[in-house]
Write a protein that holds these residues in place. Structure first.
Motif, PDB file in Angstrom:
ATOM      1  N   GLN A  92      -4.958   9.072   0.704  1.00 13.77           N
ATOM      2  CA  GLN A  92      -5.735   7.877   0.407  1.00 13.77           C
ATOM      3  C   GLN A  92      -4.782   6.701   0.265  1.00 13.77           C
ATOM      4  N   TRP A  93      -5.179   5.546   0.812  1.00 18.05           N
ATOM      5  CA  TRP A  93      -4.373   4.342   0.650  1.00 18.05           C
ATOM      6  C   TRP A  93      -4.565   3.793  -0.761  1.00 18.05           C
ATOM      7  N   GLN A  94      -3.448   3.433  -1.412  1.00 19.10           N
ATOM      8  CA  GLN A  94      -3.482   2.986  -2.796  1.00 19.10           C
ATOM      9  C   GLN A  94      -2.689   1.690  -2.921  1.00 19.10           C
ATOM     10  N   LEU A 119      -1.119   1.194   9.782  1.00 21.27           N
ATOM     11  CA  LEU A 119      -1.280   0.061   8.875  1.00 21.27           C
ATOM     12  C   LEU A 119      -0.899  -1.234   9.590  1.00 21.27           C
ATOM     13  N   LEU A 176       4.197  -1.160   3.661  1.00 20.41           N
ATOM     14  CA  LEU A 176       3.977   0.245   3.306  1.00 20.41           C
ATOM     15  C   LEU A 176       5.076   0.609   2.323  1.00 20.41           C
ATOM     16  N   LEU A 204       0.836  -1.190   0.000  1.00 19.48           N
ATOM     17  CA  LEU A 204       0.000   0.000   0.000  1.00 19.48           C
ATOM     18  C   LEU A 204       0.870   1.237   0.000  1.00 19.48           C
ATOM     19  N   ARG A 205       0.418   2.251  -0.709  1.00 22.71           N
ATOM     20  CA  ARG A 205       1.135   3.512  -0.776  1.00 22.71           C
ATOM     21  C   ARG A 205       0.214   4.631  -0.320  1.00 22.71           C
ATOM     22  N   VAL A 206       0.796   5.603   0.345  1.00 27.35           N
ATOM     23  CA  VAL A 206       0.059   6.795   0.737  1.00 27.35           C
ATOM     24  C   VAL A 206       0.039   7.744  -0.454  1.00 27.35           C
ATOM     25  N   HIS A 211      -8.097  -2.149   2.786  1.00 28.15           N
ATOM     26  CA  HIS A 211      -7.534  -0.818   3.043  1.00 28.15           C
ATOM     27  C   HIS A 211      -7.477   0.035   1.784  1.00 28.15           C
ATOM     28  N   ALA A 212      -7.344  -0.577   0.614  1.00 26.59           N
ATOM     29  CA  ALA A 212      -7.207   0.188  -0.630  1.00 26.59           C
ATOM     30  C   ALA A 212      -8.407   1.105  -0.803  1.00 26.59           C
TER      31      ALA A 212
END
Length: 895
Positions: free
Chosen positions: A303-305, A376, A382, A272-274, A352-353
């Motif tokens: 947003q979580w991506q 997270l 992350l 996941l990326r911020v 989470h996405a």
């Protein structure tokens, strides 16, 4: 625990200790047992080289005789055994030994062996069961052999192929043979069995032995032994993952060649990326300020991506992940490449996405550094933070490129050079962003001028506080008067300093400003900050400037804690050596400028300091450099694009021979030191060694320095003779010279001697002088008809002073940290110097000085990362290694 400090480069150690430290630090040691010539059993730690260590071991041999190889093996084993025992001293192993003493009766043979591995006596107590002793020795030798790679001419290799059918999902593992002498020669093992390879058939036993070791170390490949001619094997996904996760490092250490696909070696991370580039507005407005774009305390919406590497995953790819997780598969094909996943974590990733949240700029920086997870779960990687604008430039390390040069301010009394205008733009830009900055230009590049220009280009309502060593207060006052005479300057130092309340002090500074004038500059010292902290901490300054900021390298000292307690809108550190001794100093500097940026000191040690200092991890070092680059601006004088008109600096070691008197004293001190080191341990031993090393340095300077008897100086020291030869030439040419010594008592003797020999009055600057006297000396030396000789204590005169009147620098005795010597040299080699600077470093041949001179030259390239300092590391050497370093050699004697 006695160990070589991680800040010390292995190249700076004696050869035997270099090799032993390499094997111990990398964990390549194994407990063993051998029989001494007298029949007693000895527990010993052995090195366990891998196939890749052949070249390293060969480099320590001058020939190829069997006798020399045996000597190297024995000396390496002894050094490894000694080093491991030193590191076990006082550790949890001591508890094991203590517990064993409470058992009733004599210990069993295996327990006796374990106790002897970490105890002071390596020998096992004699037993009557000779058969059991022989069995233990044989079993241990066999165990060690099974974990080591043979030294044959062929290497067995494994190549992993992708499945031929996505439905079957079976992974072929092919075996190959490669020549050790010519690694480009590699053939399938099937060709070897068929007699169709260039390798001779008499290698069968060697190949079979490697096959046996391979299947023992990797049981997943056990099916190979069921084949008449083992050549390849298809693995189910579970067996493949077990092989990759648990056996790869073991097989690599054992010397097997591993040809693995790039997706395993360098695969992109799924996680996941911020992403802060959302349409939702931030929870708080961007703080006001000239920069207006960033404040690390402001909340930022994100947003979580879900991403693979740096690319976001689409709906179809997320669906593929969900399908693979439902089928309990750990490998899924995305974008034409196999990706390793954790099936149990995929549901959490998909959940989470798309979720949104808020975080401060500091929290996002921590997340990008891997120091925070923003809530997270631990099972989700992350991957990073994606942002635009000033925050994105900060995270991407692009601030340097965005900070445009600022022309020399109109009210600056002088002209900045192009690189200084770039530095000015960078200082102002980071100040606008509310970020602390470390201007770490090389000594002599004009950090003070750039800072004064920043005061004018970025004026603030509140006053600026400059904290500097006491020896530099006069220099700061003069430089401010020279470049910005319109700035009111006050000095907070000495018995006449302000002693009232913070509110009253604010009113006094406001009155100094006057109508239409800029805010004043308050100069003080690190000692005053600690002493008057209640007053200064209550002030609230516009800008805090810490000159020679390496003074704050230890975050636990009173002055570092006091500096951190000061309040200011802008924070700037000036230093020519951002890392002088070890990486914790960089953490302390960043903690002062941008508190919390690199996490806690414990986090920093675990994630950066230990991998870099202990394991010499270049990748982690590069990552740390990228992370701190936005806040540290460092330019070197050696770059002709920075300072094309700065004259050259010629450095040379000046060999000096000992007089007979010096040689006799030196040998006596060596014998006394070695005897003391042999009969002591722990803190007592380290203290004795340090004191002995100091005495050796004094002997190298002069017998009268060591004896402290006030006796005459002429013709008794090779060093003094060489100094007089140099001075005869320098003074005859009418040139000026700086002479540095770390010993104040010797500096006083030398001053009197040189005055008697050359007349005039050599200047002598040391720590016992007042600021006013020091400033007067600097001014006198700068005058055309001023004194030609300036003696300086290395610590008192090694930083901050501008002494470009001298074109020669003599280091009478060596401070064994190249960064400290460079700082002293650059009192003369700096802006304003028009002549080539000649640097003479006196070294007594055949003594410890010669050995250390060679060592620091070999580790000078580490100055930007970690530089060992002082003689502390020498106290950790064994007595044998210490003897090798300090023993007097024949070339030391006067012919």
């Amino acid at each position: 625990m006695a160990e070589v400090p991680p800040a010390l480069s292995l190249a700076a150690l004696p050869a035997g200790l270099q090799l032993a430290t390499y094997f111990v630090d990398s964990g390549r040691v194994v407990p063993g047992l051998k029989v001494d010539p007298d029949g007693r059993l000895r527990a010993q730690w052995w090195p366990l080289p891998a196939a890749g260590d052949r070249e390293l071991l060969a480099a320590h041999l001058t020939g190829d005789s069997l006798e020399e190889q045996q000597q190297l093996a024995e000396s390496l084993a002894d050094a490894v055994d000694r080093l491991v025992r030193q590191r076990l001293e006082g550790s949890a192993a001591q508890a094991l030994r203590s517990a064993s003493r409470h058992r009733r009766g004599p210990p069993a043979l295996p327990q006796a062996w374990l106790a002897a591995l970490e105890g002071p006596d390596p020998h096992l107590a004699a037993t009557a069961d000779l058969a059991a002793e022989a069995a233990l020795v044989t079993g241990l030798h066999q165990w060690v052999r099974e974990g080591a790679c043979g030294g044959g001419s062929l290497q067995l290799c494994l190549r992993l192929h992708e499945p031929t059918s996505p439905r079957l999902r079976r992974w072929p593992v092919e075996l190959l043979l490669r020549s050790v002498i010519d690694p480009s020669l590699m053939v399938p093992l099937a060709a070897f069995w068929a007699g169709e390879s260039p390798f001779p058939v008499d290698c069968f036993e060697e190949v079979l032995a490697q096959l046996g070791l391979l299947t023992r170390l990797a049981p997943e490949l056990g099916g190979l032994l069921e084949q008449q001619a083992p050549a390849s094997l298809d693995l189910e996904e579970g067996a493949l993952l077990s092989l990759l996760r648990q056996r790869v490092s073991v097989l690599d250490e054992a010397g097997f060649g591993l040809l693995l696909p790039s997706w395993w070696r360098h695969g992109q991370r799924l996680g996941l990326r911020v992403n802060t580039n959302t349409n939702r507005r931030s929870s708080t407005n961007t703080p006001a300020g000239d920069g207006g774009g960033l404040n690390l305390n402001a909340l930022v919406s994100f947003q979580w991506q879900a991403v693979l590497g740096d690319r976001p995953l689409g709906k179809a790819e997320l669906a593929s992940l969900q399908k693979a997780a439902a089928a309990k598969r750990s490998l899924v094909r995305l974008r034409g490449e196999w990706t390793l996943i954790e099936p149990n974590a995929i549901a959490s990733l998909l959940r989470h996405a798309g979720l949104e949240g808020d975080a401060s700029g500091t929290e996002l920086l921590h997340a990008n550094l891997g120091l925070s997870r923003l809530g997270l779960p631990d099972d989700l990687p992350l991957v990073g933070v994606e942002a635009s604008g000033p925050l994105g430039e900060l995270l991407g390390g692009e601030l340097h490129s965005r900070a445009t040069p600022i022309p020399t301010p109109a009210d600056f009394n002088g002209e900045l050079r192009p690189y200084q205008e770039r530095g000015l733009g960078w200082l102002v830009f980071l100040g606008w962003l509310g970020l602390g900055a470390c201007l770490a230009d090389d000594m002599g590049l004009g950090k003070t001028a750039q800072l004064i220009a920043a005061l004018l280009a970025d004026p603030l309502e509140a006053p600026t506080l400059v904290v500097a060593p006491v020896s530099l207060l006069g220099n700061w006052s003069r430089e401010l008067q020279r470049f910005a005479p319109q700035l009111p300057v006050l000095i907070h130092h000495g018995p006449g300093r302000f002693r009232g309340t913070a509110a009253a002090f604010k009113r006094q500074l406001a009155s100094e400003r006057g109508k239409g004038k800029p805010a004043p500059v308050l100069l003080t010292t690190y000692g005053m900050v600690s002493r008057d902290l209640p007053l200064l901490a209550g002030m609230g300054f516009g800008r805090l400037v810490f000159d020679e900021a390496q003074q704050l390298k230890n975050p636990y000292t009173a002055q570092s804690k006091a500096a951190a307690a000061l309040r200011g809108e802008r924070r700037i550190a000036l230093t020519g050596t951002p890392v002088e001794n070890r990486l914790s100093e960089l953490w302390a500097l960043m903690q002062l400028l941008n508190p919390g940026l690199l996490g806690s000191l414990r986090q920093f040690r675990d994630q950066f300091a230990l991998p870099i200092e202990r394991d010499h991890d270049a990748e982690v070092a590069a990552r740390l450099q990228r992370l701190t680059a936005p806040f540290v601006l460092r330019r070197l004088k050696s770059d002709r694009g920075i300072l094309p008109d700065l004259p050259d600096k010629i450095e040379q070691s000046e060999p000096c021979t000992l007089s007979n008197e010096q040689a006799s004293l030196y040998q006596a001190v060596v014998e006394e030191l070695l005897a003391a080191a042999e009969s002591s341990d722990g803190i007592e031993r380290r203290g004795l060694v340090l004191a002995g090393l100091t005495r050796l340095k004094q002997v190298c300077n002069h017998p009268a320095h060591y004896l402290a008897d006030g006796s005459a100086l002429p013709r008794r020291s090779g060093k003094l003779d060489r100094v007089e030869e140099l001075l005869d030439t320098i003074l005859d040419a009418g040139e000026k010279v700086l002479i540095f010594s770390q010993f104040a008592a010797w500096g006083e003797r030398l001053r009197a001697h040189l005055q008697g020999r050359y007349g005039g009055e050599p200047l002598w600057l040391h720590g016992g002088l007042t600021r006013r006297v020091r400033d007067a000396m600097v001014q006198r030396f700068a005058e055309v008809d001023g004194p030609l000789i300036f003696l300086l204590s290395l610590k008192a005169g090694g930083t901050g002073l501008n002494l470009t009147a001298a074109a020669h620098v003599i280091h009478f005795d060596r401070w064994w940290n190249p960064a400290v010597e460079d700082q002293a040299t650059d009192r003369a080699h700096r802006i304003g110097q028009r002549r080539t600077v000649h640097v003479h470093k006196l070294v007594c041949s055949g003594t410890i000085e010669e050995r250390i001179d060679a060592m620091i030259q070999s580790k000078r390239d580490l100055a930007e990362r970690v530089v060992g300092t002082g003689e502390q590391w020498l106290t950790e050497l064994s007595t044998t290694e210490l003897r090798e370093v300090i023993s007097l050699r024949r070339e030391a004697l006067t012919p």
